[in-house]
Scaffold this motif. Structure first.
Motif, PDB file in Angstrom:
ATOM      1  N   GLU A  40     -21.434  -4.312  10.149  1.00 61.12           N
ATOM      2  CA  GLU A  40     -21.581  -2.911   9.751  1.00 61.12           C
ATOM      3  C   GLU A  40     -22.999  -2.646   9.251  1.00 61.12           C
ATOM      4  O   GLU A  40     -23.592  -1.597   9.530  1.00 61.12           O
ATOM      5  CB  GLU A  40     -20.570  -2.572   8.651  1.00 61.12           C
ATOM      6  N   MET A  41     -23.520  -3.592   8.479  1.00 63.23           N
ATOM      7  CA  MET A  41     -24.899  -3.520   7.995  1.00 63.23           C
ATOM      8  C   MET A  41     -25.715  -4.518   8.799  1.00 63.23           C
ATOM      9  O   MET A  41     -25.538  -5.726   8.679  1.00 63.23           O
ATOM     10  CB  MET A  41     -24.955  -3.845   6.508  1.00 63.23           C
ATOM     11  N   LYS A  42     -26.582  -4.016   9.631  1.00 66.56           N
ATOM     12  CA  LYS A  42     -27.427  -4.869  10.480  1.00 66.56           C
ATOM     13  C   LYS A  42     -28.789  -4.998   9.809  1.00 66.56           C
ATOM     14  O   LYS A  42     -29.592  -4.069   9.825  1.00 66.56           O
ATOM     15  CB  LYS A  42     -27.543  -4.285  11.884  1.00 66.56           C
ATOM     16  N   VAL A  43     -29.023  -6.164   9.226  1.00 68.67           N
ATOM     17  CA  VAL A  43     -30.194  -6.354   8.372  1.00 68.67           C
ATOM     18  C   VAL A  43     -31.269  -7.167   9.077  1.00 68.67           C
ATOM     19  O   VAL A  43     -30.983  -8.182   9.722  1.00 68.67           O
ATOM     20  CB  VAL A  43     -29.796  -7.070   7.065  1.00 68.67           C
ATOM     21  N   ILE A  44     -32.498  -6.703   8.932  1.00 68.88           N
ATOM     22  CA  ILE A  44     -33.665  -7.510   9.272  1.00 68.88           C
ATOM     23  C   ILE A  44     -34.464  -7.704   7.995  1.00 68.88           C
ATOM     24  O   ILE A  44     -34.262  -6.981   7.016  1.00 68.88           O
ATOM     25  CB  ILE A  44     -34.524  -6.865  10.377  1.00 68.88           C
ATOM     26  N   ALA A  50     -34.569 -15.589  25.495  1.00 67.29           N
ATOM     27  CA  ALA A  50     -35.582 -14.592  25.112  1.00 67.29           C
ATOM     28  C   ALA A  50     -34.951 -13.425  24.364  1.00 67.29           C
ATOM     29  O   ALA A  50     -35.319 -12.269  24.567  1.00 67.29           O
ATOM     30  CB  ALA A  50     -36.368 -14.108  26.326  1.00 67.29           C
ATOM     31  N   CYS A  51     -34.023 -13.742  23.484  1.00 61.91           N
ATOM     32  CA  CYS A  51     -33.277 -12.721  22.750  1.00 61.91           C
ATOM     33  C   CYS A  51     -33.652 -12.770  21.265  1.00 61.91           C
ATOM     34  O   CYS A  51     -33.550 -13.830  20.641  1.00 61.91           O
ATOM     35  CB  CYS A  51     -31.778 -12.954  22.917  1.00 61.91           C
ATOM     36  N   PRO A  52     -34.013 -11.617  20.655  1.00 63.90           N
ATOM     37  CA  PRO A  52     -34.479 -11.620  19.266  1.00 63.90           C
ATOM     38  C   PRO A  52     -33.400 -11.298  18.230  1.00 63.90           C
ATOM     39  O   PRO A  52     -33.716 -10.780  17.153  1.00 63.90           O
ATOM     40  CB  PRO A  52     -35.536 -10.514  19.287  1.00 63.90           C
ATOM     41  N   LEU A  53     -32.137 -11.577  18.529  1.00 66.01           N
ATOM     42  CA  LEU A  53     -31.090 -11.305  17.543  1.00 66.01           C
ATOM     43  C   LEU A  53     -31.427 -12.048  16.238  1.00 66.01           C
ATOM     44  O   LEU A  53     -31.527 -13.274  16.235  1.00 66.01           O
ATOM     45  CB  LEU A  53     -29.735 -11.762  18.067  1.00 66.01           C
ATOM     46  N   PRO A  54     -31.570 -11.339  15.106  1.00 65.80           N
ATOM     47  CA  PRO A  54     -32.111 -11.940  13.876  1.00 65.80           C
ATOM     48  C   PRO A  54     -31.053 -12.613  13.006  1.00 65.80           C
ATOM     49  O   PRO A  54     -30.739 -12.155  11.901  1.00 65.80           O
ATOM     50  CB  PRO A  54     -32.738 -10.746  13.162  1.00 65.80           C
ATOM     51  N   ALA A  95     -42.791  -0.085   7.063  1.00 64.82           N
ATOM     52  CA  ALA A  95     -42.960  -1.473   7.495  1.00 64.82           C
ATOM     53  C   ALA A  95     -43.406  -1.483   8.943  1.00 64.82           C
ATOM     54  O   ALA A  95     -43.049  -0.576   9.716  1.00 64.82           O
ATOM     55  CB  ALA A  95     -41.667  -2.262   7.334  1.00 64.82           C
ATOM     56  N   ARG A  96     -44.162  -2.520   9.313  1.00 66.30           N
ATOM     57  CA  ARG A  96     -44.714  -2.588  10.673  1.00 66.30           C
ATOM     58  C   ARG A  96     -44.325  -3.896  11.355  1.00 66.30           C
ATOM     59  O   ARG A  96     -43.929  -4.867  10.720  1.00 66.30           O
ATOM     60  CB  ARG A  96     -46.245  -2.489  10.624  1.00 66.30           C
ATOM     61  N   HIS A  97     -44.438  -3.862  12.681  1.00 65.11           N
ATOM     62  CA  HIS A  97     -44.259  -5.047  13.524  1.00 65.11           C
ATOM     63  C   HIS A  97     -42.897  -5.696  13.296  1.00 65.11           C
ATOM     64  O   HIS A  97     -42.777  -6.920  13.159  1.00 65.11           O
ATOM     65  CB  HIS A  97     -45.381  -6.055  13.286  1.00 65.11           C
ATOM     66  N   LEU A  98     -41.873  -4.874  13.271  1.00 60.95           N
ATOM     67  CA  LEU A  98     -40.511  -5.365  13.056  1.00 60.95           C
ATOM     68  C   LEU A  98     -39.854  -5.682  14.389  1.00 60.95           C
ATOM     69  O   LEU A  98     -40.001  -4.933  15.359  1.00 60.95           O
ATOM     70  CB  LEU A  98     -39.682  -4.321  12.309  1.00 60.95           C
ATOM     71  N   ASP A  99     -39.123  -6.779  14.422  1.00 58.31           N
ATOM     72  CA  ASP A  99     -38.377  -7.167  15.620  1.00 58.31           C
ATOM     73  C   ASP A  99     -36.922  -6.736  15.452  1.00 58.31           C
ATOM     74  O   ASP A  99     -36.344  -6.895  14.366  1.00 58.31           O
ATOM     75  CB  ASP A  99     -38.456  -8.678  15.822  1.00 58.31           C
ATOM     76  N   ALA A 100     -36.326  -6.220  16.515  1.00 57.71           N
ATOM     77  CA  ALA A 100     -34.918  -5.815  16.536  1.00 57.71           C
ATOM     78  C   ALA A 100     -34.628  -4.625  15.630  1.00 57.71           C
ATOM     79  O   ALA A 100     -33.465  -4.313  15.375  1.00 57.71           O
ATOM     80  CB  ALA A 100     -34.015  -6.991  16.164  1.00 57.71           C
ATOM     81  N   ALA A 101     -35.650  -3.934  15.141  1.00 59.79           N
ATOM     82  CA  ALA A 101     -35.428  -2.816  14.212  1.00 59.79           C
ATOM     83  C   ALA A 101     -34.718  -1.646  14.880  1.00 59.79           C
ATOM     84  O   ALA A 101     -34.019  -0.875  14.214  1.00 59.79           O
ATOM     85  CB  ALA A 101     -36.752  -2.354  13.626  1.00 59.79           C
ATOM     86  N   VAL A 133     -40.928  -7.876  24.243  1.00 59.83           N
ATOM     87  CA  VAL A 133     -39.832  -7.143  24.888  1.00 59.83           C
ATOM     88  C   VAL A 133     -38.540  -7.823  24.473  1.00 59.83           C
ATOM     89  O   VAL A 133     -38.369  -9.013  24.726  1.00 59.83           O
ATOM     90  CB  VAL A 133     -39.970  -7.139  26.425  1.00 59.83           C
ATOM     91  N   PRO A 134     -37.609  -7.069  23.819  1.00 56.38           N
ATOM     92  CA  PRO A 134     -37.688  -5.684  23.354  1.00 56.38           C
ATOM     93  C   PRO A 134     -38.878  -5.454  22.434  1.00 56.38           C
ATOM     94  O   PRO A 134     -39.340  -6.369  21.748  1.00 56.38           O
ATOM     95  CB  PRO A 134     -36.370  -5.492  22.600  1.00 56.38           C
ATOM     96  N   ALA A 135     -39.311  -4.182  22.392  1.00 56.53           N
ATOM     97  CA  ALA A 135     -40.535  -3.852  21.674  1.00 56.53           C
ATOM     98  C   ALA A 135     -40.358  -4.009  20.167  1.00 56.53           C
ATOM     99  O   ALA A 135     -39.273  -3.824  19.624  1.00 56.53           O
ATOM    100  CB  ALA A 135     -40.956  -2.421  22.002  1.00 56.53           C
ATOM    101  N   TRP A 136     -41.447  -4.342  19.499  1.00 58.35           N
ATOM    102  CA  TRP A 136     -41.481  -4.260  18.050  1.00 58.35           C
ATOM    103  C   TRP A 136     -41.404  -2.785  17.639  1.00 58.35           C
ATOM    104  O   TRP A 136     -41.557  -1.888  18.473  1.00 58.35           O
ATOM    105  CB  TRP A 136     -42.783  -4.831  17.502  1.00 58.35           C
ATOM    106  N   SER A 137     -41.239  -2.588  16.342  1.00 68.82           N
ATOM    107  CA  SER A 137     -41.143  -1.218  15.834  1.00 68.82           C
ATOM    108  C   SER A 137     -41.858  -1.085  14.508  1.00 68.82           C
ATOM    109  O   SER A 137     -42.001  -2.060  13.754  1.00 68.82           O
ATOM    110  CB  SER A 137     -39.674  -0.813  15.632  1.00 68.82           C
ATOM    111  N   ASP A 138     -42.297   0.137  14.220  1.00 70.01           N
ATOM    112  CA  ASP A 138     -42.686   0.535  12.878  1.00 70.01           C
ATOM    113  C   ASP A 138     -41.529   1.346  12.315  1.00 70.01           C
ATOM    114  O   ASP A 138     -40.789   1.987  13.067  1.00 70.01           O
ATOM    115  CB  ASP A 138     -43.959   1.378  12.893  1.00 70.01           C
ATOM    116  N   ALA A 139     -41.370   1.335  11.012  1.00 68.30           N
ATOM    117  CA  ALA A 139     -40.206   2.022  10.438  1.00 68.30           C
ATOM    118  C   ALA A 139     -40.557   2.715   9.128  1.00 68.30           C
ATOM    119  O   ALA A 139     -41.391   2.237   8.355  1.00 68.30           O
ATOM    120  CB  ALA A 139     -39.074   1.025  10.204  1.00 68.30           C
TER     121      ALA A 139
END
Length: 703
Positions: free
Chosen positions: A96-100, A67-71, A111-117, A149-155
């Motif tokens: 160093e650069m963690k990209v979704i 249940a891990c959302p590592l992208p 942007a909305r409804h992002l996972d791991a943001a 869970v972990p929660a989505w995010s808006d950014a």
């Protein structure tokens, strides 16, 4: 990377997760950022540089189980699109650069409804229809608590740091890979819940019994296993298509995604039904897997693509489902079979009940009947791939020679293995020439799916046997020359199947009486009475009381012919597509319509059935017995045949209910016949309820 390499890599991912994200219950508290850094150190984020998609998907499966959302595939896609910019690929690979990544416009500032943001540094925005892909820093991230869970995010996004032009085809490919990642994770999460439910069913006792012995639990468990196994096979097919640059790789991936979209939530809910209250509370892994499954499946809607749904791709194109690759030898032989069948396309028979002796003779003259046998008995040791190609194409093209192929698979292989020299000398040449007309004497009034309970008796009388009893549903018994007959020779044998013996007997033997019955499909099946039927011992095939082994060896040959239902459904799908393409808007409506969705569901089901059949054949060839794969393929194919017949009536209306005898019928009458025939697929050879029981027992559930 080889299959062993992939397995080893998946094991290393599992080991890392055991330390940094040990279970789905870790979802609320585990440090995703720390895991991201570990993943970089392990090389997970640099897989795109080697084109190691299979490894990335294997890792995504392990992440889904936890249940891990590592992208990971976000990094894979971003490296491919924007990695050529100075230092970007290295920065992504090092962590160093963690990209979704998501879809959207180059001008989007939010942007909305992002996972791991919450742990990411950058967002790659991909224009679904092509344009400019833009890499922007994440300036402000606002978690949006809810199902995930972990929660989505808006950014809120910063100014572009890098950009790259991308055409529509490349954008579709990138988006489909992101969608595939969500499907893989969701199906893997559901699979983990299913595994726990199976183990729980083996231990939990209610009403004095282990709950895994309850019929309802076994049926549900088997259904979930079918969904999972077919889904995993479709994902593997999609990865293979991408890694080999197959032209229909996007369709392969979308079929896998669409299957997971409906199957993963269904499996997850099935697991909760079995786990009951124990899986409802958050001390258990199931609630966190539930969140992951439904969250990932819901986020598929955020990844827009222009290629459309599975139905859109098929209806608006000119092709069919992705082809199975039988290798160089198998595909070369398939081309040879197609060349012949196209010459005799006018002899195609929708019902496939007819038998064209001339065409069977032509096939025999080419040496294709029994061509997998050793050279000393007239064969040429043909490969399994060649056998599969022949049976699939004959079924797909409705060539009226299936009875000749059935004689090879159901009788010839067993006679070759268990028959006497005289039997081999008599029957194998007949089979090779397509001239052995036979019926199967298996089922009885008290022995349908439970063949081991048969009661027809054979009693030894000197050099003869005297047979008394009754057989039901003996298809073609009214015109067959021989019956492949299972009888009981030891009424006290334990277990019951130990006292069965096989005979091959002429149907004109005195004492045999045939009563005809017409089935819903129009096929003639018979009740056959055996009254003091006297036959010599030379008609016995195999050892006395050793018939069960002869039967199971015959069923091993049936693993190859079981692909016929998948090929037949594939043909019906192509017939349906041919009709729909004449007026897509008028017949099924625009994109997004309910009828298009139903057509897409049929296509996914056909491809899933083909994948299970291929797995069953492969397992048989490897000597594994296909204890899971064969009944799963049978259940899925049979129930899909029913669904297909009903769906075509809904899609095309009354015209699809007309038979082949009426001029200009859509599909040549195959649709209404397919619906009538579909009932046979779920009862013939053991009902689907029984088949699900076999699947459940193969998973370790008790009787």
């Amino acid at each position: 990377m080889t299959a062993d390499d992939i397995a080893a890599f998946a094991g290393s991912v599992r080991a890392v997760l055991a330390r940094d994200w040990p279970a789905p219950t870790s979802a609320p508290d585990a440090d995703l950022g720390k895991l991201w850094g570990t993943a970089a150190g392990q090389g997970w984020l640099a897989l795109a540089a080697d084109g190691a998609l299979a490894a990335a998907v294997a890792a995504a499966r392990e992440l889904g189980r936890a249940a891990c959302p590592l992208p990971l595939l976000d990094a894979y896609v971003a490296t491919g699109i924007i990695g050529h910019h100075a230092g970007v690929a290295a920065r992504i690979g090092s962590g160093e650069m963690k990209v979704i990544a998501t879809t959207g416009s180059a001008e989007d500032a939010e942007a909305r409804h992002l996972d791991a943001a919450h742990h990411a540094t950058h967002l790659l925005t991909i224009p679904a229809g092509g344009g400019t892909a833009v890499l922007r820093p994440l300036l402000e991230v606002r978690d949006t608590p809810g199902l995930a869970v972990p929660a989505w995010s808006d950014a809120r996004l910063g100014e572009p740091e890098a950009s790259a032009p991308i055409d529509q085809a490349a954008a579709d490919e990138a988006v489909v890979l992101l969608r595939l990642q969500l499907a893989v994770r969701a199906l893997a999460a559901a699979g983990r819940a299913h595994e726990m439910a199976v183990e729980h069913a083996k231990e939990r006792r209610q009403f004095g019994k282990v709950i895994g012995s309850f019929g309802a639990v076994q049926q549900r468990t088997a259904t979930c296993q079918i969904d999972l196994s077919s889904g995993d096979l479709l994902i593997d097919d999609a990865v293979h298509a991408f890694e080999h640059g197959a032209p229909d790789r996007l369709l392969s991936a979308e079929i896998a995604v669409e299957h997971a979209r409906t199957a993963a939530p269904r499996v997850q809910l099935g697991a909760h039904h079995t786990l009951a209250a124990i899986g409802y509370f958050e001390e258990h892994d199931a609630p966190w897997l539930f969140r992951r499954v439904h969250g990932d499946i819901t986020r598929l809607q955020t990844l827009a693509r222009t290629c459309g749904d599975v139905a859109d791709v098929l209806v608006e194109g000119t092709g069919s489902l992705p082809a199975a690759d039988l290798g160089e030898v198998g595909e070369a032989f398939r081309a040879e079979v197609l060349e012949l069948l196209e010459q005799y396309a006018d002899r195609s028979d929708v019902s496939n009940f007819a038998f064209d002796r001339e065409l069977a003779g032509i096939v025999a003259d080419r040496g294709w009947l029994g061509f997998a046998w050793p050279e000393e008995v007239g064969g040429r040791n043909a490969t399994l791939a060649e056998q599969v190609a022949l049976n699939e194409e004959v079924s797909y093209h409705r060539a009226p020679i299936s009875k000749a192929l059935g004689a090879v698979m159901l009788l010839g292989n067993s006679i070759l293995k268990h028959g006497s020299k005289e039997q081999k000398d008599t029957f194998l040449p007949l089979i090779r020439r397509g001239e052995l007309s036979f019926c199967l004497g298996y089922s009885e009034p008290e022995a349908g799916s439970d063949l081991a309970s048969l009661r027809t008796r054979a009693v030894r009388d000197g050099d003869d046997w005297v047979i008394n009893g009754q057989k039901l549903w003996t298809t073609g018994g009214h015109e067959a020359d021989w019956v492949w007959l299972a009888v009981r020779t030891d009424p006290d044998a334990t277990p019951r199947h130990a006292g069965i013996t096989m005979f091959l007997i002429p149907m004109n033997t005195p004492g045999i009486t045939v009563q005809q019955h017409r089935a819903l499909s129009g096929e003639i099946s018979c009740t056959v009475f055996y009254d003091d039927v006297r036959v010599p011992d030379g008609m016995r095939v195999g050892e006395v009381d050793g018939g069960w082994k002869v039967i199971t060896d015959a069923l091993a040959g049936e693993r190859i012919t079981m692909g016929n239902i998948a090929a037949a459904l594939h043909r019906q799908l192509d017939d349906l597509l041919a009709v729909v393409r004449t007026d897509a808007e008028g017949l099924i409506g625009p994109r997004g319509s309910a009828k298009r969705a139903r057509l897409g569901s049929l296509a996914v089901g056909v491809q899933a059935t083909r994948a299970l059949v291929a797995a069953a054949i492969k397992a048989t060839a490897q000597g594994a017995g296909a204890r899971l794969e064969a009944p799963m393929a049978g259940v899925m194919g049979g129930e899909l045949a029913e669904e297909f017949g009903e769906a075509v009536l809904d899609i095309l209306g009354p015209e699809a209910a007309l038979s082949a005898g009426f001029p200009h019928v859509p599909g040549g009458g195959a649709f209404e016949f397919g619906l009538r025939l579909s009932i046979m697929y779920v009862v013939g050879g053991g009902t689907n309820d029984i088949q699900r029981g076999l699947i459940a027992r193969a998973l370790g559930l008790p009787r």
